[in-house]
Design an enzyme around this catalytic site. Structure first.
Site, PDB file in Angstrom:
ATOM      1  N   TRP A 188       0.860  -1.182   0.000  1.00  0.00           N
ATOM      2  CA  TRP A 188       0.000   0.000   0.000  1.00  0.00           C
ATOM      3  C   TRP A 188       0.894   1.229   0.000  1.00  0.00           C
ATOM      4  O   TRP A 188       1.878   1.284   0.743  1.00  0.00           O
ATOM      5  CB  TRP A 188      -0.918   0.047   1.230  1.00  0.00           C
ATOM      6  CG  TRP A 188      -1.616   1.377   1.313  1.00  0.00           C
ATOM      7  CD1 TRP A 188      -2.664   1.789   0.543  1.00  0.00           C
ATOM      8  CD2 TRP A 188      -1.268   2.498   2.151  1.00  0.00           C
ATOM      9  NE1 TRP A 188      -2.992   3.093   0.861  1.00  0.00           N
ATOM     10  CE2 TRP A 188      -2.157   3.550   1.840  1.00  0.00           C
ATOM     11  CE3 TRP A 188      -0.287   2.716   3.130  1.00  0.00           C
ATOM     12  CZ2 TRP A 188      -2.098   4.794   2.466  1.00  0.00           C
ATOM     13  CZ3 TRP A 188      -0.220   3.954   3.757  1.00  0.00           C
ATOM     14  CH2 TRP A 188      -1.128   4.980   3.430  1.00  0.00           C
ATOM     15  N   GLU A 229      -2.884  -2.937  -2.728  1.00  0.00           N
ATOM     16  CA  GLU A 229      -4.052  -2.419  -1.993  1.00  0.00           C
ATOM     17  C   GLU A 229      -4.496  -1.056  -2.519  1.00  0.00           C
ATOM     18  O   GLU A 229      -3.747  -0.078  -2.484  1.00  0.00           O
ATOM     19  CB  GLU A 229      -3.691  -2.303  -0.503  1.00  0.00           C
ATOM     20  CG  GLU A 229      -4.840  -1.803   0.356  1.00  0.00           C
ATOM     21  CD  GLU A 229      -4.478  -1.748   1.846  1.00  0.00           C
ATOM     22  OE1 GLU A 229      -3.322  -2.071   2.213  1.00  0.00           O
ATOM     23  OE2 GLU A 229      -5.354  -1.357   2.637  1.00  0.00           O
ATOM     24  N   LYS A 231      -7.184   2.370  -2.765  1.00  0.00           N
ATOM     25  CA  LYS A 231      -7.798   3.296  -1.814  1.00  0.00           C
ATOM     26  C   LYS A 231      -8.515   4.407  -2.574  1.00  0.00           C
ATOM     27  O   LYS A 231      -8.105   4.782  -3.666  1.00  0.00           O
ATOM     28  CB  LYS A 231      -6.697   3.874  -0.911  1.00  0.00           C
ATOM     29  CG  LYS A 231      -7.205   4.663   0.262  1.00  0.00           C
ATOM     30  CD  LYS A 231      -6.118   4.785   1.335  1.00  0.00           C
ATOM     31  CE  LYS A 231      -6.615   5.622   2.490  1.00  0.00           C
ATOM     32  NZ  LYS A 231      -5.785   5.520   3.680  1.00  0.00           N
ATOM     33  N   ASP A 262      -9.521  -3.388   1.291  1.00  0.00           N
ATOM     34  CA  ASP A 262      -9.638  -2.873   2.657  1.00  0.00           C
ATOM     35  C   ASP A 262     -11.002  -2.186   2.703  1.00  0.00           C
ATOM     36  O   ASP A 262     -11.261  -1.258   1.930  1.00  0.00           O
ATOM     37  CB  ASP A 262      -8.493  -1.887   2.909  1.00  0.00           C
ATOM     38  CG  ASP A 262      -8.519  -1.267   4.295  1.00  0.00           C
ATOM     39  OD1 ASP A 262      -9.614  -0.897   4.763  1.00  0.00           O
ATOM     40  OD2 ASP A 262      -7.444  -1.108   4.898  1.00  0.00           O
ATOM     41  N   HIS A 265     -11.570   1.544   2.444  1.00  0.00           N
ATOM     42  CA  HIS A 265     -10.975   2.273   1.320  1.00  0.00           C
ATOM     43  C   HIS A 265     -11.920   2.567   0.175  1.00  0.00           C
ATOM     44  O   HIS A 265     -11.502   2.770  -0.952  1.00  0.00           O
ATOM     45  CB  HIS A 265      -9.767   1.498   0.783  1.00  0.00           C
ATOM     46  CG  HIS A 265      -8.593   1.577   1.706  1.00  0.00           C
ATOM     47  ND1 HIS A 265      -7.326   1.199   1.339  1.00  0.00           N
ATOM     48  CD2 HIS A 265      -8.502   2.001   2.981  1.00  0.00           C
ATOM     49  CE1 HIS A 265      -6.506   1.373   2.357  1.00  0.00           C
ATOM     50  NE2 HIS A 265      -7.191   1.857   3.367  1.00  0.00           N
ATOM     51  N   HIS A 289      -8.393  -6.640   4.072  1.00  0.00           N
ATOM     52  CA  HIS A 289      -8.033  -5.865   5.261  1.00  0.00           C
ATOM     53  C   HIS A 289      -9.351  -5.543   5.944  1.00  0.00           C
ATOM     54  O   HIS A 289     -10.067  -4.633   5.514  1.00  0.00           O
ATOM     55  CB  HIS A 289      -7.294  -4.578   4.896  1.00  0.00           C
ATOM     56  CG  HIS A 289      -5.818  -4.749   4.851  1.00  0.00           C
ATOM     57  ND1 HIS A 289      -4.945  -3.696   4.737  1.00  0.00           N
ATOM     58  CD2 HIS A 289      -5.046  -5.853   4.954  1.00  0.00           C
ATOM     59  CE1 HIS A 289      -3.704  -4.158   4.743  1.00  0.00           C
ATOM     60  NE2 HIS A 289      -3.739  -5.463   4.858  1.00  0.00           N
ATOM     61  N   ASP A 297     -12.210   6.503   6.403  1.00  0.00           N
ATOM     62  CA  ASP A 297     -11.314   5.371   6.635  1.00  0.00           C
ATOM     63  C   ASP A 297     -10.704   5.478   8.030  1.00  0.00           C
ATOM     64  O   ASP A 297      -9.503   5.656   8.189  1.00  0.00           O
ATOM     65  CB  ASP A 297     -10.216   5.416   5.550  1.00  0.00           C
ATOM     66  CG  ASP A 297      -9.219   4.294   5.678  1.00  0.00           C
ATOM     67  OD1 ASP A 297      -9.606   3.206   6.120  1.00  0.00           O
ATOM     68  OD2 ASP A 297      -8.045   4.515   5.315  1.00  0.00           O
ATOM     69  N   ASP A 299     -10.477   3.352  10.528  1.00  0.00           N
ATOM     70  CA  ASP A 299      -9.803   2.183  11.103  1.00  0.00           C
ATOM     71  C   ASP A 299     -10.182   1.915  12.553  1.00  0.00           C
ATOM     72  O   ASP A 299      -9.327   1.639  13.399  1.00  0.00           O
ATOM     73  CB  ASP A 299      -8.273   2.319  10.959  1.00  0.00           C
ATOM     74  CG  ASP A 299      -7.829   2.191   9.517  1.00  0.00           C
ATOM     75  OD1 ASP A 299      -8.080   1.142   8.914  1.00  0.00           O
ATOM     76  OD2 ASP A 299      -7.239   3.160   8.990  1.00  0.00           O
ATOM     77  N   ASP A 329      -6.969  -4.758   9.727  1.00  0.00           N
ATOM     78  CA  ASP A 329      -6.281  -3.465   9.624  1.00  0.00           C
ATOM     79  C   ASP A 329      -7.070  -2.398  10.372  1.00  0.00           C
ATOM     80  O   ASP A 329      -7.799  -1.628   9.763  1.00  0.00           O
ATOM     81  CB  ASP A 329      -6.099  -3.085   8.145  1.00  0.00           C
ATOM     82  CG  ASP A 329      -5.207  -1.865   7.988  1.00  0.00           C
ATOM     83  OD1 ASP A 329      -4.603  -1.440   8.993  1.00  0.00           O
ATOM     84  OD2 ASP A 329      -5.116  -1.332   6.866  1.00  0.00           O
TER      85      ASP A 329
HETATM   86  C1  RNT Z   1      -3.687   2.486   4.767  1.00  0.00           C
HETATM   87  C2  RNT Z   1      -3.803   1.057   4.426  1.00  0.00           C
HETATM   88  C3  RNT Z   1      -2.685   0.174   4.892  1.00  0.00           C
HETATM   89  C4  RNT Z   1      -2.200   0.487   6.280  1.00  0.00           C
HETATM   90  C5  RNT Z   1      -1.271  -0.532   6.875  1.00  0.00           C
HETATM   91  C6  RNT Z   1      -0.523  -0.012   8.039  1.00  0.00           C
HETATM   92  O1  RNT Z   1      -4.783   3.210   4.431  1.00  0.00           O
HETATM   93  O2  RNT Z   1      -5.023   0.558   4.878  1.00  0.00           O
HETATM   94  O3  RNT Z   1      -3.037  -1.149   4.746  1.00  0.00           O
HETATM   95  O4  RNT Z   1      -3.247   0.682   7.157  1.00  0.00           O
HETATM   96  O5  RNT Z   1      -0.464  -1.058   5.912  1.00  0.00           O
HETATM   97 ZN    ZN Z   2      -5.331  -1.586   4.731  1.00  0.00          ZN
END
Ligand code: RNT
Ligand code: ZN
Length: 421
Positions: A188, A229, A231, A262, A265, A289, A297, A299, A329
């Site tokens: 990523w 990955e 986004k 993810d 994202h 993720h 996003d 998390d 994640d």
């Molecule tokens: C960031 C991505 C990525 C990170 C990690 C730490 O937006 O989601 O995967 O969160 O690699």
């Molecule tokens: Zn991620």
């Protein structure tokens, strides 16, 4: 929780599911195929061990909160991971980032990292029988500060990051070789633009070129699986992210890599669960993720919500557990991090167990006959069945804390270990 209570509740649950033709013992047994890759960065807010007291800086990811007790060294992190795993049923994997190497007090820049910096992790993981996954770290570095890494128009910056990712893949392949099963390397990058750019195409062409250079190094599939990955937006990349969904989906199909989805994202109304069956038609494997975004996003700690349920349901309904690698994640520095780890991982496991307990064939028959009322009734009815008793039995079978018993365990760990940091 009392063992007899868990067993009694399970007997009832078993009977209840059997009335729908669902075998709860078989669902529990199948959970051995749900190996969740624990994101090591949950223990230290994505700080890493490159410098003493590293903390996340720059590059489009943000952790808020300063709850005491974060891991400050590999020793502390290993202790936290062992504690976490001791409270989780089944076997997990561990997902490392390149910033978590053992640099022995030396400043080792990202284009200089080597296998030796990770050998300690490999040996530790082997002892615990835990598979390792790996990630290049293209953020929190002076050379990521201007917003572009692999898609930078500054050739020396671009080359630096190409060198870093090449080394990471080499290390990951070596991990896979030593552990006797493939290591998933995920890439990523934060590249993007805060305001509306005019040369989206230019940066994307550069990223493609960088990826081609990176993936020109070939490793056996038994050692390494590459994931990329995508986004939609990040902090500082609100107007454009170079590595968008279309960019990486295209690249992954053309180059036979894994795609990492993810669920933080995408636009908040988009569902990653809906994307799985499409992607699986064109790609051999996916990486997930699993996270929880709130409005963006963010998390947050994963909870057992409908978004996660749909993701797991689609993996199971597509019979694709062997093609979908599941990673987590999330990171939240505002609460006990080990507690957050256990809650989030258990929630992800629960989503998969819940999906494994669905009488999909029966519901599908209603669907095919146009009986939408019956379909909805069963999907709703499943939500309030004795599911918790089945998850509890899974915990009991695996000799880990059942129900909310883990709370006291984590409180003790906090009192004895975390609060002393
Ligand atoms: C960031 C991505 C990525 C990170 C990690 C730490 O937006 O989601 O995967 O969160 O690699
Ligand atoms: Zn991620």
């Amino acid at each position: 929780m009392k063992k007899e209570f868990v067993l009694r509740a399970y007997e009832l649950a078993k009977e209840q599911y059997a009335s729908l033709g669902v075998d709860t013992d078989a669902a529990i047994a199948k959970m051995k195929d749900v190996k969740i890759s624990l994101h090591c960065w949950q223990t230290d807010d994505v700080g890493g061990f490159e410098k003493p007291d590293s903390s996340l800086g720059g590059g489009g990811i943000q952790v808020t909160g300063n709850y005491p007790g974060k891991a400050r060294s590999i020793v502390e992190m290993k202790s936290d991971l062992e504690k976490t795993m001791s409270l989780l049923p089944g076997k997990q994997r561990l997902n490392l980032h390149a910033i978590y190497g053992d640099f022995a007090g030396q400043l080792v820049d990202r284009d200089q990292i080597e296998l030796k910096h990770f050998q300690g992790w490999i040996d530790w993981a082997k002892k615990l029988d835990v598979g390792l996954d790996f990630n290049a770290s293209c953020f929190s570095h002076p050379k990521s500060n201007d917003g572009f890494t692999l898609s930078s128009k500054n050739e020396s910056i671009r080359k630096f990051w190409v060198a870093h990712v090449k080394r990471c893949r080499q290390i990951a392949a070596e991990m896979g070789k030593q552990q006797g099963s493939p290591c998933v390397h995920n890439l990523w990058i934060p590249d993007g633009s805060k305001d509306v750019p005019v040369d989206r195409g230019g940066h994307r062409a550069i990223l493609k070129k960088s990826l081609d250079e990176i993936f020109a190094d070939k490793y056996p599939k038994e050692y390494l699986k590459d994931a990329i990955e995508c986004k939609l937006f990040g902090i500082g990349s609100e107007a454009m992210v170079v590595g968008s969904h279309e960019f990486y989906l295209g690249y992954a199909i053309q180059n036979n890599t894994l795609l990492c989805l993810d669920n933080g994202h995408f636009h908040p109304t988009e569902q990653v669960g809906d994307k799985i069956s499409s992607c699986l038609l064109y790609l051999d494997e996916l990486l997930l993720h699993v996270t929880r975004g709130i409005r963006w996003d963010s998390d947050h700690v994963v909870t057992f919500n409908e978004e996660i349920m749909l993701i797991a349901q689609e993996v199971i309904r597509c019979n694709a557990l062997n093609r979908v690698n599941v990673g987590l994640d999330f990171f939240d520095g505002s609460l006990n991090r080990i507690g957050a780890y256990v809650i989030g991982t258990r929630a992800a496991q629960q989503a998969f167990l819940f999906a494994l307990l669905e009488p999909t064939e029966m519901i599908k028959q209603y669907e095919e006959k146009g009986k939408s009322f019956e379909r909805l009734a069963y999907l709703e009815g499943l939500k309030t069945m004795l599911f918790g008793a089945v998850y509890d039995k899974y915990c009991l079978d695996n000799g880990v804390a059942v129900g909310l018993d883990y709370v006291a365990d984590i409180q003790a760990y906090e009192a004895n270990i975390l609060s002393k940091r």
